[in-house]
Design a protein around this motif. Sequence first.
Motif, PDB file in Angstrom:
ATOM      1  N   ASP A 222       0.852  -1.185   0.000  1.00 54.03           N
ATOM      2  CA  ASP A 222       0.000   0.000   0.000  1.00 54.03           C
ATOM      3  C   ASP A 222       0.891   1.239   0.000  1.00 54.03           C
ATOM      4  OD1 ASP A 222      -1.600   2.225   0.897  1.00 54.03           O
ATOM      5  OD2 ASP A 222      -3.105   0.780   1.549  1.00 54.03           O
ATOM      6  N   PRO A 223       0.785   2.099  -1.017  1.00 57.81           N
ATOM      7  CA  PRO A 223       1.670   3.271  -1.079  1.00 57.81           C
ATOM      8  C   PRO A 223       1.513   4.199   0.111  1.00 57.81           C
ATOM      9  CG  PRO A 223      -0.077   3.398  -2.733  1.00 57.81           C
ATOM     10  CD  PRO A 223      -0.124   2.025  -2.179  1.00 57.81           C
ATOM     11  N   GLN A 224       0.326   4.263   0.714  1.00 60.57           N
ATOM     12  CA  GLN A 224       0.131   5.106   1.892  1.00 60.57           C
ATOM     13  C   GLN A 224       0.936   4.592   3.077  1.00 60.57           C
ATOM     14  OE1 GLN A 224      -4.356   4.937   1.766  1.00 60.57           O
ATOM     15  NE2 GLN A 224      -4.113   7.115   2.150  1.00 60.57           N
ATOM     16  N   LEU A 226       3.719   2.783   2.861  1.00 59.35           N
ATOM     17  CA  LEU A 226       5.128   3.057   2.586  1.00 59.35           C
ATOM     18  C   LEU A 226       5.452   4.521   2.880  1.00 59.35           C
ATOM     19  CD1 LEU A 226       7.911   2.306   1.553  1.00 59.35           C
ATOM     20  CD2 LEU A 226       7.089   2.757  -0.778  1.00 59.35           C
ATOM     21  N   THR A 227       4.593   5.424   2.461  1.00 63.77           N
ATOM     22  CA  THR A 227       4.821   6.846   2.718  1.00 63.77           C
ATOM     23  C   THR A 227       4.886   7.122   4.222  1.00 63.77           C
ATOM     24  OG1 THR A 227       3.730   7.503   0.662  1.00 63.77           O
ATOM     25  CG2 THR A 227       3.877   9.165   2.391  1.00 63.77           C
ATOM     26  N   THR A 255      13.202   2.263  -3.834  1.00 63.55           N
ATOM     27  CA  THR A 255      12.839   3.558  -4.411  1.00 63.55           C
ATOM     28  C   THR A 255      13.869   4.579  -3.957  1.00 63.55           C
ATOM     29  OG1 THR A 255      11.499   4.351  -2.547  1.00 63.55           O
ATOM     30  CG2 THR A 255      10.394   2.924  -4.167  1.00 63.55           C
TER      31      THR A 255
END
Length: 328
Positions: A222-224, A226-227, A255
């Motif tokens: 989930d990109p959220q 990771l952020t 990344t």
Amino acid sequence: MRVAKAALAADPTGPEARRGVVSMLEFDLGLYRAPDTLMARALVHADPDHADWEEPLLALARRADRELVDWACARVQDAPSLAARRFALDALHYLGFGINFLDGSDGEDGEPEFGDIAVAFLRPLLDTEQDPYALRAVLCALYMHGWQDHRAALPHLGHADAVVRRAAVVAAAGALARPVAELDRNLVAALLCCAADPDPAVRRATAGAFVSALAHRAADVDPQILTAALHLADDPAPTVRAAATYALYRSRLDTPALRAALTDRLDDAEVDIDVLIQAAGALAARGDLRGRAVLDEISRGLTGYRSPGHGTMGDVRHMLRASPESGW
């Protein structure tokens, strides 16, 4: 043992943890006291931060069996005081380790036979418990007994007491191990809020929860999450940065932002050597020569298994041997 008992007899109300010493030595000597006896020792000071409280709990945990679970459940229901009830709930938490040193159990054969019994007893308390200490103990005990109903922890992620919020994060963390398409979005949203909690202990627990979402994954993250993990890696509190770095270390994502977060830890004087090794190892696993150079430098300073960082360095080396990009 004689010295500890003599000192206790001479000063039974002193602050020293002599009852804790006695409880620890008794177990090591094969003198297994009744759980009521151990609880009575803990209640003299009735302080969960005192060793007289913790050592009796450890003595019970090292004898974990169905009979002790039944005892703890009964004491929760008929405790003569708030402190006694708290101790009984803590006992259920510690018994969740499920390792009985007396029967040779090593805890590796799945959940202990009493796990379902403990969960069935504890689960209704999530909806009725008013004492924050007890609610924290219930959440921790459910987690330790292999509870899987993570969504039931959701209402407690916003509890007024930070101790409860932290326990709820730990109890809900397992839900993040599911594929992104199957994640409970309400639970994810609540955990993301906990990543910005004013209490650093809650943020640290949330960073630890993100391990479930990131571990060994090069995709389907989930990109959220990771952020949020990257943000926590730059948290003002060193303990939070350490927990977030471990979550990134366990991931296979690569990344520029992730490499930058790891690189920042290489010059972070507030975190311990284990965090530095994990950050350097994660960079080396991605073929980054800066990480490899730091590992080589630290390795030259390790003189034996008692050296700080020795154990973590062994874990990192094992990880690197499985990473073709590292060239290890």
